[in-house]
Every structure is written in C-alpha cells, then in structure tokens.
Design a protein around this motif. Structure first.
Motif, PDB file in Angstrom:
ATOM      1  N   GLU A  13       0.904  -1.082   0.225  1.00  0.00           N
ATOM      2  CA  GLU A  13       0.074  -0.081   0.095  1.00  0.00           C
ATOM      3  C   GLU A  13       0.880   1.276  -0.149  1.00  0.00           C
ATOM      4  O   GLU A  13       1.880   1.340   0.961  1.00  0.00           O
ATOM      5  CB  GLU A  13      -0.717  -0.023   1.143  1.00  0.00           C
ATOM      6  CG  GLU A  13      -1.952  -1.155   1.080  1.00  0.00           C
ATOM      7  CD  GLU A  13      -3.024  -0.816   2.044  1.00  0.00           C
ATOM      8  OE1 GLU A  13      -3.136  -0.071   3.110  1.00  0.00           O
ATOM      9  OE2 GLU A  13      -4.400  -1.249   2.249  1.00  0.00           O
ATOM     10  N   LEU A  14       0.585   2.023  -1.206  1.00  0.00           N
ATOM     11  CA  LEU A  14       1.614   3.260  -1.272  1.00  0.00           C
ATOM     12  C   LEU A  14       0.814   4.518  -0.886  1.00  0.00           C
ATOM     13  O   LEU A  14      -0.503   4.469  -1.386  1.00  0.00           O
ATOM     14  CB  LEU A  14       2.132   3.395  -2.707  1.00  0.00           C
ATOM     15  CG  LEU A  14       3.041   2.100  -2.847  1.00  0.00           C
ATOM     16  CD1 LEU A  14       3.667   2.419  -4.570  1.00  0.00           C
ATOM     17  CD2 LEU A  14       4.028   1.801  -2.022  1.00  0.00           C
ATOM     18  N   ASP A  15       1.012   5.459  -0.072  1.00  0.00           N
ATOM     19  CA  ASP A  15       0.216   6.763   0.395  1.00  0.00           C
ATOM     20  C   ASP A  15       0.771   7.833  -0.357  1.00  0.00           C
ATOM     21  O   ASP A  15       1.992   8.305  -0.125  1.00  0.00           O
ATOM     22  CB  ASP A  15      -0.001   6.630   1.731  1.00  0.00           C
ATOM     23  CG  ASP A  15      -0.614   5.413   2.177  1.00  0.00           C
ATOM     24  OD1 ASP A  15      -1.956   5.300   1.894  1.00  0.00           O
ATOM     25  OD2 ASP A  15       0.083   4.717   3.186  1.00  0.00           O
ATOM     26  N   PHE A  16       0.035   8.573  -0.974  1.00  0.00           N
ATOM     27  CA  PHE A  16       0.498   9.904  -1.391  1.00  0.00           C
ATOM     28  C   PHE A  16      -0.018  11.087  -0.415  1.00  0.00           C
ATOM     29  O   PHE A  16      -0.842  10.886   0.365  1.00  0.00           O
ATOM     30  CB  PHE A  16      -0.469  10.455  -2.784  1.00  0.00           C
ATOM     31  CG  PHE A  16      -0.212   9.667  -3.949  1.00  0.00           C
ATOM     32  CD1 PHE A  16       0.643  10.060  -4.796  1.00  0.00           C
ATOM     33  CD2 PHE A  16      -1.184   8.493  -4.040  1.00  0.00           C
ATOM     34  CE1 PHE A  16       0.817   9.338  -5.847  1.00  0.00           C
ATOM     35  CE2 PHE A  16      -1.007   7.741  -5.306  1.00  0.00           C
ATOM     36  CZ  PHE A  16      -0.005   8.166  -6.012  1.00  0.00           C
ATOM     37  N   ASN A  17       0.843  11.948  -0.200  1.00  0.00           N
ATOM     38  CA  ASN A  17       0.811  13.060   0.828  1.00  0.00           C
ATOM     39  C   ASN A  17      -0.347  14.119   0.228  1.00  0.00           C
ATOM     40  O   ASN A  17      -0.678  13.938  -0.958  1.00  0.00           O
ATOM     41  CB  ASN A  17       2.177  13.712   1.565  1.00  0.00           C
ATOM     42  CG  ASN A  17       2.861  14.537   0.429  1.00  0.00           C
ATOM     43  OD1 ASN A  17       2.043  15.176  -0.520  1.00  0.00           O
ATOM     44  ND2 ASN A  17       4.197  14.227   0.374  1.00  0.00           N
ATOM     45  N   MET A  66      -2.725  17.433  -4.172  1.00  0.00           N
ATOM     46  CA  MET A  66      -3.164  18.734  -4.757  1.00  0.00           C
ATOM     47  C   MET A  66      -2.488  18.992  -6.033  1.00  0.00           C
ATOM     48  O   MET A  66      -3.278  19.727  -7.005  1.00  0.00           O
ATOM     49  CB  MET A  66      -3.021  19.736  -3.332  1.00  0.00           C
ATOM     50  CG  MET A  66      -3.951  19.587  -2.304  1.00  0.00           C
ATOM     51  SD  MET A  66      -5.474  19.777  -2.748  1.00  0.00           S
ATOM     52  CE  MET A  66      -5.496  21.555  -3.203  1.00  0.00           C
ATOM     53  N   ASP A  67      -1.402  18.803  -6.246  1.00  0.00           N
ATOM     54  CA  ASP A  67      -0.526  19.564  -7.207  1.00  0.00           C
ATOM     55  C   ASP A  67       0.802  18.557  -7.572  1.00  0.00           C
ATOM     56  O   ASP A  67       1.711  18.983  -8.345  1.00  0.00           O
ATOM     57  CB  ASP A  67      -0.260  20.881  -7.182  1.00  0.00           C
ATOM     58  CG  ASP A  67       0.872  21.146  -5.863  1.00  0.00           C
ATOM     59  OD1 ASP A  67       1.367  20.138  -5.391  1.00  0.00           O
ATOM     60  OD2 ASP A  67       0.945  22.184  -5.262  1.00  0.00           O
ATOM     61  N   GLY A  68       0.878  17.369  -7.258  1.00  0.00           N
ATOM     62  CA  GLY A  68       2.028  16.350  -7.671  1.00  0.00           C
ATOM     63  C   GLY A  68       1.787  15.998  -9.195  1.00  0.00           C
ATOM     64  O   GLY A  68       0.465  15.552  -9.404  1.00  0.00           O
ATOM     65  N   PRO A  69       2.743  16.222 -10.086  1.00  0.00           N
ATOM     66  CA  PRO A  69       2.755  15.654 -11.219  1.00  0.00           C
ATOM     67  C   PRO A  69       2.397  14.298 -11.570  1.00  0.00           C
ATOM     68  O   PRO A  69       1.635  13.887 -12.518  1.00  0.00           O
ATOM     69  CB  PRO A  69       4.023  15.981 -12.044  1.00  0.00           C
ATOM     70  CG  PRO A  69       4.768  16.102 -10.701  1.00  0.00           C
ATOM     71  CD  PRO A  69       4.155  16.499  -9.681  1.00  0.00           C
ATOM     72  N   GLN A  70       2.882  13.373 -10.616  1.00  0.00           N
ATOM     73  CA  GLN A  70       2.640  11.927 -10.998  1.00  0.00           C
ATOM     74  C   GLN A  70       1.210  11.680 -10.574  1.00  0.00           C
ATOM     75  O   GLN A  70       0.478  10.760 -11.533  1.00  0.00           O
ATOM     76  CB  GLN A  70       3.510  11.332 -10.182  1.00  0.00           C
ATOM     77  CG  GLN A  70       4.828  11.146 -10.462  1.00  0.00           C
ATOM     78  CD  GLN A  70       5.787  12.353  -9.999  1.00  0.00           C
ATOM     79  OE1 GLN A  70       5.277  13.098  -9.175  1.00  0.00           O
ATOM     80  NE2 GLN A  70       7.229  12.228 -10.257  1.00  0.00           N
ATOM     81  N   TYR A 120       3.860   5.919 -20.446  1.00  0.00           N
ATOM     82  CA  TYR A 120       4.885   5.388 -21.141  1.00  0.00           C
ATOM     83  C   TYR A 120       6.303   5.925 -21.095  1.00  0.00           C
ATOM     84  O   TYR A 120       7.238   5.163 -20.640  1.00  0.00           O
ATOM     85  CB  TYR A 120       4.354   4.968 -22.433  1.00  0.00           C
ATOM     86  CG  TYR A 120       3.349   4.406 -22.870  1.00  0.00           C
ATOM     87  CD1 TYR A 120       2.625   3.551 -21.845  1.00  0.00           C
ATOM     88  CD2 TYR A 120       2.731   4.401 -23.913  1.00  0.00           C
ATOM     89  CE1 TYR A 120       1.676   2.656 -22.293  1.00  0.00           C
ATOM     90  CE2 TYR A 120       1.370   3.821 -24.374  1.00  0.00           C
ATOM     91  CZ  TYR A 120       0.685   2.745 -23.467  1.00  0.00           C
ATOM     92  OH  TYR A 120      -0.189   2.218 -23.791  1.00  0.00           O
ATOM     93  N   GLN A 121       6.696   6.829 -21.239  1.00  0.00           N
ATOM     94  CA  GLN A 121       8.134   7.623 -21.361  1.00  0.00           C
ATOM     95  C   GLN A 121       8.623   7.583 -19.775  1.00  0.00           C
ATOM     96  O   GLN A 121       9.670   7.296 -19.893  1.00  0.00           O
ATOM     97  CB  GLN A 121       8.022   8.948 -22.187  1.00  0.00           C
ATOM     98  CG  GLN A 121       9.282   9.392 -22.498  1.00  0.00           C
ATOM     99  CD  GLN A 121      10.069   8.489 -23.554  1.00  0.00           C
ATOM    100  OE1 GLN A 121       9.187   7.998 -24.450  1.00  0.00           O
ATOM    101  NE2 GLN A 121      11.128   7.832 -23.224  1.00  0.00           N
ATOM    102  N   SER A 122       7.745   7.930 -18.891  1.00  0.00           N
ATOM    103  CA  SER A 122       8.474   7.908 -17.767  1.00  0.00           C
ATOM    104  C   SER A 122       8.874   6.654 -17.114  1.00  0.00           C
ATOM    105  O   SER A 122       9.767   6.516 -16.470  1.00  0.00           O
ATOM    106  CB  SER A 122       7.076   8.623 -16.771  1.00  0.00           C
ATOM    107  OG  SER A 122       6.174   7.759 -16.439  1.00  0.00           O
ATOM    108  N   ALA A 147       6.364   6.645 -11.480  1.00  0.00           N
ATOM    109  CA  ALA A 147       4.939   6.729 -11.298  1.00  0.00           C
ATOM    110  C   ALA A 147       4.220   7.442 -10.548  1.00  0.00           C
ATOM    111  O   ALA A 147       3.156   7.943 -10.881  1.00  0.00           O
ATOM    112  CB  ALA A 147       4.323   5.214 -11.572  1.00  0.00           C
ATOM    113  N   MET A 148       4.844   7.389  -9.304  1.00  0.00           N
ATOM    114  CA  MET A 148       3.923   7.947  -8.152  1.00  0.00           C
ATOM    115  C   MET A 148       4.632   9.130  -7.406  1.00  0.00           C
ATOM    116  O   MET A 148       3.921   9.866  -6.468  1.00  0.00           O
ATOM    117  CB  MET A 148       3.536   7.040  -7.300  1.00  0.00           C
ATOM    118  CG  MET A 148       2.570   5.788  -8.064  1.00  0.00           C
ATOM    119  SD  MET A 148       2.231   4.241  -7.106  1.00  0.00           S
ATOM    120  CE  MET A 148       2.095   3.119  -8.340  1.00  0.00           C
TER     121      MET A 148
END
Length: 382
Positions: A71-75, A80-84, A106-108, A225-226
């Motif tokens: 389980e991965l968690d975004f802050n 709000m404004d993360g590009p991934q 794909y490119q990332s 990716a994240m």
C-alpha cells in the motif's frame, strides 16, 4: 485493502463481469526503444486473447499483502499538485483516452525502469458499480444496489522473452512439428492499481503496488509513476533489520528459547489474521515483542535496549509486517557447517546445551532416522 477487497476486484477481471473500456500497451525493447503501441477493445478480441490479457492483469492482484502487494500513500501536497498523481488521475478520468497522458506515462516508465531485456507495459481501465452489502436486518433480502462507482486503472509490466525451439502439436495435420523461437509475454514483474479500493470505495490518496519479487520491487518505477510516496521498507530489509535489532539489543540473552518464543508470537499473529479475510495484513508491534521478551526472562536492560533500537530503525508506533519477518512453514537451525530443517510444529525437539565446555545442538530422535535415505539405528547408551 484487505484480502476480501482485493479478491472483489480480481473477480472483475473476467470476460463476463467487467466494464473494461480498453486495454492499451507499449512494447519496449532492450535498448529502451518503443517497438509498437496498441489499443484494444476487449469486445472485438477473440475470447482466448481476452482471457490471456485479463490473466496477466489478475497476477498484479495476487501474492502476499505487505510483501508482494504494498500500500503506497500520497501526501496531501502530491494529491493537490503533484505531477505524478495528476497524470494518474488523467489516465483514470479519461478512461485511457488522453493520448498525451498515456504517452507521458509510457515515457516516464521507460526512462526510469531498470529491467533487462524486452518488456510490455499494459494498461487497463474499468468502471465498477460497487454493490452494497446487505447487513441490516430490515433491508429486503437480496437488496444489493449501491451508488458507489469505482473507476480505476490497472498497470502490468511484463517481461517479453524468447521461447525455446521445441516440438509442438499442430492440430491442422494432427502431428508434431518443430516450433521456432518466438517472443512470449511472461507473467508481470511489477504493476499497480490506482486508486486503491479501501473500505470498498475509491481512495485517490493511495495505490496498491505489485511486485513479483519482494527482494527487487523496482523502487525506480514507484518514484517515476507516483513520486515520493510513502512506501514501506522492503520485505527482506525489514526482516534483516528486525533480526539485527534483536541480536544487537539482547546479545547473549538471545537464546534458542527466546528466538522460538518471538517466532511463535509472530506466527500466531499471521494465523489469526489469515482466518479473517476482512482484516488487513498481519502486523506485530514493538510492544508485543517486548512482552514476549519479558515473559522469557530477558533483563530489563536488554528489553529497554530493544525498544530503543526498534524505534531508531523503524520509528515510533510503527508495526512490522508479520509475513515479512518469518516463514510460518519453515524452521531452520544453521551453523557454519550444518543446516537443520525442522517441522515448525515440532521446534521443541531442538535444544542447546553445553557439555564439557563444548556447545551442542541436541535434536531428539525417536524412530525413523535416515542418513542419505538409509535408515540407521541409534545404539543404546553403554
């Protein structure tokens, strides 16, 4: 996500039980060059091909939670404004129809992923009308309509390998002929589900990440990716660090009995959790290990040292994945020259003793003793 929720999404990956809008793919060679890209509607594919695609995606929702499924968690700032995170939302909200977002994804992956040989990036979008579980007695029997919609993207990254030449059966002429080498898609090495399906509802602040090999989970893909999400310590590192904490803190007090007691506590937690499919991954806390050490008669000084080293390595209030710390089906005793495998349920057969100033491992042996497959007799004490 608990095991029941994971299984619920896995059941969606069936030719008759999904609303998959499309499957997209990008084939990459060993030079990190895009060989081809494609978009398929599952409705237009032969059933056999559809089943093979869905089988690959199913593998990204398999394995042991907290070891293969992380389980991965975004802050809050990433949401709000993360590009991934924004790119993942574009993939989901557009149902993979945003060409710019798909190509950027794909490119990332290609720029970051360290994977030998050719591989295939697969993406799937599905929309799931989540049925409501009937629990209240006053609801009508069979009433399961719900208003929650789970729109998600599933990614699978699969090595593409050359199959060896061999004899193969050809039904056209009912005979076996030589089959040339050909490129074959293997089971996924890594992948992810976004967003997570927590409490049977979408959680855009989280993703479920799959790794076939817990020792090589490709953190570079997670970052690409994240972004810098909250990822747990790798399984093997968690195990080795926990073992080092015990060894450093307890020193000579880390006896066979203490090691067995700690292992038994962890195994009990795994078994308790396994019986409840709605429970999260089995965890063991610092306080639970401390209680085991105290019950084994470990000195207060060593117990305190354990707590300090635990907090230093893992952090305050952090529980560890029980599955990562022990193999519940394996009990091993090792010296530089001897390795003994014991039935985990009969670890009581092993003890340590000092005889004439020499340290010994003693293993009780009643009947059925064999050496290299040959039954031997143990002579009575003279």
């Amino acid at each position: 996500m608990n095991r029941k929720e994971i299984a619920e999404i896995r059941r969606r990956l069936n030719p008759e039980k999904n609303a998959i809008s499309c499957v997209r793919g990008c084939y990459v060679n060993e030079k990190r060059e895009i060989v081809s890209t494609f978009t398929h509607s599952l409705l237009t594919l032969p059933l056999e091909e559809t089943e093979k695609y869905l089988s690959l995606f199913k593998r990204t929702l398999s394995g042991v939670p907290a070891r293969n499924l992380l389980e991965l968690d975004f802050n809050a700032s990433q949401v709000m404004d993360g590009p991934q995170h924004a790119r993942l939302m574009e993939l989901k909200d557009s149902a993979l129809r945003d060409e710019e977002a798909v190509e950027a994804f794909y490119q990332s992956v290609i720029d970051a992923l360290e994977m030998e040989g050719n591989y295939l990036i697969l993406l799937l979008h599905d929309t799931y009308d989540v049925p409501m579980r009937v629990r209240e007695r006053d609801e009508a029997p069979g009433e399961d309509a719900g208003d929650e919609v789970f729109s998600y993207v599933l990614c699978a990254i699969c090595p593409v390998k050359l199959a060896k030449p061999a004899l193969s059966y050809f039904d056209q002429d009912n005979a076996f002929h030589s089959r040339d080498m050909d490129w074959v898609v293997s089971s996924p090495e890594i992948g992810f589900l976004f967003p997570r399906f927590d409490d049977r509802a979408p959680n855009i602040s989280g993703a479920l990440y799959y790794t076939r090999d817990a020792a090589n989970r490709h953190d570079e893909l997670i970052a690409a990716a994240m972004g810098e999400v909250g990822a747990p310590m790798p399984a093997m590192e968690q195990k080795e660090t926990f073992q080092a904490v015990l060894e450093d803190a307890l020193g000579d007090e880390l006896s066979l009995d203490v090691a067995q007691a700690v292992r038994e506590e962890i195994v009990n937690r795994i078994e308790e959790t396994a019986a409840d499919k709605e429970a999260g991954p089995a965890e063991i806390s610092r306080a639970e290990v401390r209680r085991v050490l105290e019950n084994c008669g470990v000195s207060d000084e060593s117990v305190k040292a354990f707590e300090e080293k635990y907090n230093e390595e893992f952090g305050l209030g952090v529980g560890l994945s029980a599955q990562n710390l022990v193999d519940a089906k394996r009990f091993e005793v090792r010296t530089p020259d001897v390795v003994v495998h014991v039935n985990p349920e009969r670890s009581d057969l092993v003890e340590t003793r000092v005889i004439g100033g020499v340290k010994y491992l003693l293993i009780r042996a009643d009947e059925g003793v064999e050496v290299n497959g040959v039954a031997i007799a143990i002579a009575a004490e003279q």
